[in-house]
Design a protein around this motif. Structure first.
Motif, PDB file in Angstrom:
ATOM      1  N   LEU B  28      53.339  60.787   8.083  1.00 32.18           N
ATOM      2  CA  LEU B  28      53.845  61.025   9.437  1.00 32.18           C
ATOM      3  C   LEU B  28      53.062  60.260  10.504  1.00 32.18           C
ATOM      4  CD1 LEU B  28      54.909  64.710  10.054  1.00 32.18           C
ATOM      5  CD2 LEU B  28      56.284  62.703   9.592  1.00 32.18           C
ATOM      6  N   TYR B  29      51.782  60.073  10.264  1.00 30.22           N
ATOM      7  CA  TYR B  29      50.948  59.503  11.326  1.00 30.22           C
ATOM      8  C   TYR B  29      50.718  58.000  11.214  1.00 30.22           C
ATOM      9  CZ  TYR B  29      50.039  63.989  13.421  1.00 30.22           C
ATOM     10  OH  TYR B  29      50.193  65.183  14.073  1.00 30.22           O
ATOM     11  N   THR B  30      51.201  57.388  10.154  1.00 35.25           N
ATOM     12  CA  THR B  30      51.021  55.937  10.050  1.00 35.25           C
ATOM     13  C   THR B  30      52.351  55.259   9.754  1.00 35.25           C
ATOM     14  OG1 THR B  30      50.619  55.957   7.677  1.00 35.25           O
ATOM     15  CG2 THR B  30      48.706  56.285   9.099  1.00 35.25           C
ATOM     16  N   ASN B  31      52.343  53.953   9.957  1.00 32.41           N
ATOM     17  CA  ASN B  31      53.591  53.220   9.779  1.00 32.41           C
ATOM     18  C   ASN B  31      53.550  52.181   8.677  1.00 32.41           C
ATOM     19  OD1 ASN B  31      54.998  54.522  11.801  1.00 32.41           O
ATOM     20  ND2 ASN B  31      54.116  53.216  13.381  1.00 32.41           N
ATOM     21  N   ASN B  32      52.402  51.976   8.099  1.00 32.71           N
ATOM     22  CA  ASN B  32      52.380  51.016   6.998  1.00 32.71           C
ATOM     23  C   ASN B  32      51.334  51.410   5.966  1.00 32.71           C
ATOM     24  OD1 ASN B  32      49.760  49.712   7.648  1.00 32.71           O
ATOM     25  ND2 ASN B  32      50.866  49.139   9.504  1.00 32.71           N
ATOM     26  N   GLN B  33      51.392  50.764   4.851  1.00 29.30           N
ATOM     27  CA  GLN B  33      50.575  51.184   3.713  1.00 29.30           C
ATOM     28  C   GLN B  33      49.076  51.065   3.994  1.00 29.30           C
ATOM     29  OE1 GLN B  33      52.272  52.630   1.022  1.00 29.30           O
ATOM     30  NE2 GLN B  33      50.189  53.377   0.736  1.00 29.30           N
ATOM     31  N   ASP B  34      48.675  50.004   4.665  1.00 30.81           N
ATOM     32  CA  ASP B  34      47.252  49.820   4.971  1.00 30.81           C
ATOM     33  C   ASP B  34      46.722  50.967   5.818  1.00 30.81           C
ATOM     34  OD1 ASP B  34      46.739  47.594   3.572  1.00 30.81           O
ATOM     35  OD2 ASP B  34      47.001  46.191   5.248  1.00 30.81           O
ATOM     36  N   ALA B  35      47.482  51.282   6.858  1.00 29.68           N
ATOM     37  CA  ALA B  35      47.071  52.368   7.746  1.00 29.68           C
ATOM     38  C   ALA B  35      47.071  53.691   6.991  1.00 29.68           C
ATOM     39  CB  ALA B  35      48.005  52.434   8.943  1.00 29.68           C
ATOM     40  N   HIS B  36      48.038  53.855   6.142  1.00 31.98           N
ATOM     41  CA  HIS B  36      48.143  55.056   5.311  1.00 31.98           C
ATOM     42  C   HIS B  36      46.853  55.226   4.487  1.00 31.98           C
ATOM     43  CE1 HIS B  36      50.725  57.830   2.684  1.00 31.98           C
ATOM     44  NE2 HIS B  36      49.570  57.750   2.035  1.00 31.98           N
ATOM     45  N   ASP B  38      43.964  53.870   4.998  1.00 30.22           N
ATOM     46  CA  ASP B  38      42.823  54.026   5.891  1.00 30.22           C
ATOM     47  C   ASP B  38      42.672  55.478   6.349  1.00 30.22           C
ATOM     48  OD1 ASP B  38      40.784  52.437   6.950  1.00 30.22           O
ATOM     49  OD2 ASP B  38      41.631  52.660   8.966  1.00 30.22           O
ATOM     50  N   LEU B  39      43.787  56.066   6.756  1.00 30.96           N
ATOM     51  CA  LEU B  39      43.749  57.461   7.206  1.00 30.96           C
ATOM     52  C   LEU B  39      43.437  58.393   6.033  1.00 30.96           C
ATOM     53  CD1 LEU B  39      44.093  59.542   9.436  1.00 30.96           C
ATOM     54  CD2 LEU B  39      46.550  59.491   9.092  1.00 30.96           C
ATOM     55  N   PHE B  40      43.994  58.070   4.878  1.00 28.71           N
ATOM     56  CA  PHE B  40      43.721  58.876   3.680  1.00 28.71           C
ATOM     57  C   PHE B  40      42.213  58.883   3.403  1.00 28.71           C
ATOM     58  CE2 PHE B  40      43.323  60.124  -0.660  1.00 28.71           C
ATOM     59  CZ  PHE B  40      44.402  60.949  -0.926  1.00 28.71           C
ATOM     60  N   GLN B  41      41.620  57.716   3.528  1.00 27.39           N
ATOM     61  CA  GLN B  41      40.166  57.600   3.308  1.00 27.39           C
ATOM     62  C   GLN B  41      39.393  58.470   4.302  1.00 27.39           C
ATOM     63  OE1 GLN B  41      37.711  55.390   1.381  1.00 27.39           O
ATOM     64  NE2 GLN B  41      36.612  57.046   2.382  1.00 27.39           N
ATOM     65  N   GLU B  42      39.772  58.405   5.582  1.00 30.88           N
ATOM     66  CA  GLU B  42      39.046  59.162   6.604  1.00 30.88           C
ATOM     67  C   GLU B  42      39.216  60.664   6.390  1.00 30.88           C
ATOM     68  OE1 GLU B  42      36.958  57.814   8.905  1.00 30.88           O
ATOM     69  OE2 GLU B  42      36.430  59.845   9.535  1.00 30.88           O
ATOM     70  N   ILE B  43      40.416  61.089   6.061  1.00 29.71           N
ATOM     71  CA  ILE B  43      40.639  62.524   5.823  1.00 29.71           C
ATOM     72  C   ILE B  43      39.800  62.987   4.633  1.00 29.71           C
ATOM     73  CG2 ILE B  43      42.347  64.274   5.131  1.00 29.71           C
ATOM     74  CD1 ILE B  43      44.430  62.759   6.763  1.00 29.71           C
ATOM     75  N   THR B  44      39.747  62.146   3.599  1.00 27.32           N
ATOM     76  CA  THR B  44      38.938  62.495   2.428  1.00 27.32           C
ATOM     77  C   THR B  44      37.475  62.698   2.817  1.00 27.32           C
ATOM     78  OG1 THR B  44      40.421  61.214   1.035  1.00 27.32           O
ATOM     79  CG2 THR B  44      38.284  61.755   0.104  1.00 27.32           C
ATOM     80  N   ILE B  45      36.952  61.801   3.634  1.00 25.13           N
ATOM     81  CA  ILE B  45      35.551  61.935   4.073  1.00 25.13           C
ATOM     82  C   ILE B  45      35.354  63.229   4.855  1.00 25.13           C
ATOM     83  CG2 ILE B  45      33.726  60.959   5.534  1.00 25.13           C
ATOM     84  CD1 ILE B  45      34.869  58.219   4.977  1.00 25.13           C
ATOM     85  N   GLN B  46      36.292  63.480   5.778  1.00 20.65           N
ATOM     86  CA  GLN B  46      36.160  64.684   6.603  1.00 20.65           C
ATOM     87  C   GLN B  46      36.253  65.951   5.753  1.00 20.65           C
ATOM     88  OE1 GLN B  46      35.149  64.703   9.598  1.00 20.65           O
ATOM     89  NE2 GLN B  46      35.341  62.525  10.021  1.00 20.65           N
ATOM     90  N   LEU B  47      37.156  65.945   4.776  1.00 25.71           N
ATOM     91  CA  LEU B  47      37.279  67.097   3.877  1.00 25.71           C
ATOM     92  C   LEU B  47      35.977  67.305   3.111  1.00 25.71           C
ATOM     93  CD1 LEU B  47      40.841  66.444   2.381  1.00 25.71           C
ATOM     94  CD2 LEU B  47      40.168  68.529   3.571  1.00 25.71           C
ATOM     95  N   TRP B  48      35.458  66.211   2.617  1.00 30.28           N
ATOM     96  CA  TRP B  48      34.230  66.283   1.811  1.00 30.28           C
ATOM     97  C   TRP B  48      33.042  66.761   2.661  1.00 30.28           C
ATOM     98  CZ3 TRP B  48      31.690  67.326  -2.163  1.00 30.28           C
ATOM     99  CH2 TRP B  48      30.456  66.763  -2.479  1.00 30.28           C
ATOM    100  N   THR B  71      41.973  65.555  11.614  1.00 28.91           N
ATOM    101  CA  THR B  71      41.503  64.182  11.476  1.00 28.91           C
ATOM    102  C   THR B  71      42.531  63.211  12.046  1.00 28.91           C
ATOM    103  OG1 THR B  71      40.355  64.853   9.466  1.00 28.91           O
ATOM    104  CG2 THR B  71      40.563  62.494   9.848  1.00 28.91           C
ATOM    105  N   ALA B  72      43.795  63.425  11.673  1.00 27.16           N
ATOM    106  CA  ALA B  72      44.832  62.502  12.139  1.00 27.16           C
ATOM    107  C   ALA B  72      44.992  62.550  13.655  1.00 27.16           C
ATOM    108  CB  ALA B  72      46.160  62.838  11.474  1.00 27.16           C
TER     109      ALA B  72
END
Lengths: 215, 166
Positions: B28-36, B38-48, B71-72
């Protein structure tokens, strides 16, 4: 049919296949560095504390400055009082900042998280305002003492008085003083607007959006 | 050391199991695979980073919704890869279902596109709605009252309708 219902039906069907990451792919992700705004905010506030501490301590690193302070017309007790006061305030702010950062939790509600970040930002803002007001007051105060107590300045003032240019003298001196304070203050203010404006623009927008309708 | 390893292990295990929640936030928050990614990585860090404080008084998934959305919406700084540039193909890459008839598929494409035009808060509401969360859960996650959540949701629906039928 309700548009969102249609969307929900599709969403729940899981027609989209997401890349399935394995545990082995997730492990290295834990080691990567975060690029969150809280982290940036943290580095900026450390930088700010250092900036003002250095600015406050800088003069004492040089002998000539120390001598100037020794010869200063202000009393030593007053001078030490001001220095101690400054450091007490700095430590108070460090403590408050530390507490504020500790209270930022990503597992908070969206609104709660935004509020704790904005609170942290507010503490930094107060610290800057304190520095500006305190610095400004100190400049004005030293200026007054200089005029009242420095014999050289008194002589010059007397000279201006006999020349009949006293009004011009006062107007230019005070004008310059105010201008100096305004330029310095304005510059710092602009600097902060820029840093936080860029960093927190989105957060402020979202916070406003969230607060809308809230009573 | 052993404790950290155990913590890491249980975390990765749970994230692996529930990773679709994170993917959906990214969708929902990104428009392309790279951004997807990138955000996945940041959420993972924040969760951890938040995981040691996760006490299990809520479900792991409920906790993930909060951290993921937070995070998003709030923490994530859009990186070098510009997420704002909308490429039609990128927006649509996420919809590739073929089992619908043409009109419904077309409508869905437009709907996803419309959702992408909402602001961050509105997207969060839509996301929780699509995930079948009730207003109590929405209010808990977002930190707003249930009444407010309801009113906002109705406005989002109206806004979507306006975007779809200008």
């Amino acid at each position: 049919m309700d548009e969102l219902e249609l969307l929900k039906k599709d969403w729940q069907k899981d027609t989209v296949t997401y890349p399935k990451l394995s545990a082995n792919e997730i492990y290295p992700m834990l080691l990567k560095k975060s690029s969150s705004i809280v982290k940036s905010l943290f580095y900026i506030s450390i930088g700010e504390l250092l900036f003002w501490i250095i600015l406050n301590s800088f003069p004492f690193l040089f002998d000539s400055y120390r001598e100037a302070f020794d010869n200063m017309l202000m009393s030593k007790a007053f001078f030490y009082g001001v220095t101690i006061f400054t450091y007490v305030i700095i430590f108070l702010f460090i403590y408050l900042l530390y507490k504020a950062y500790k209270s930022i939790s990503v597992a908070d509600s969206t609104k709660g998280l935004m509020e704790s970040i904005l609170k942290t930002r507010k503490i930094i803002k107060y610290y800057v305002i304190y520095n500006l007001v305190f610095g400004g007051a100190l400049i004005i105060f030293s200026f007054i003492i200089e005029i009242v107590k420095n014999p050289k300045v008194s002589e010059q003032i007397a000279q201006f008085e006999t020349d009949g240019k006293l009004a011009i003298f006062w107007a230019t001196t005070i004008g310059m003083l105010i201008l100096g304070i305004l330029i310095f203050g304005g510059f710092i203010w602009l600097f902060y607007r820029l840093i936080y404006g860029i960093l927190l623009k989105r957060l402020n927008q979202n916070y406003k959006e969230l607060k809308k309708l809230e009573v | 050391m052993k404790l950290t390893k155990e913590l890491e292990h249980s975390f990765v295990e749970q994230l692996e199991k529930h990773q679709n929640i994170v993917h959906k936030v990214c969708r929902l928050y990104t428009n392309n695979q790279d951004a997807h990614n990138d955000l996945f990585q940041e959420i993972t860090i924040q969760l951890w980073k938040a995981y040691p404080k996760f006490r299990g008084d809520s479900k792991f998934s409920t906790w993930m919704y909060r951290v993921g959305l937070n995070t998003a919406i709030t923490l994530y700084r859009k990186g070098k890869r510009s997420i704002n540039t909308q490429h039609m193909d990128d927006v649509l890459y996420k919809v590739k279902s073929v089992e619908y008839d043409d009109t419904e598929e077309q409508q869905l494409k437009l709907l996803y596109k419309a959702v992408h035009q909402l602001n961050d808060i509105e997207k969060a509401l839509v996301f929780l709605y699509l995930e079948d969360k009730n207003y109590r859960e929405i209010s808990y996650t977002m930190g707003i009252s249930e009444v407010n959540a309801r009113v906002k949701m109705n406005r989002v629906k109206t806004k979507l309708r306006t975007i779809l039928n200008p």
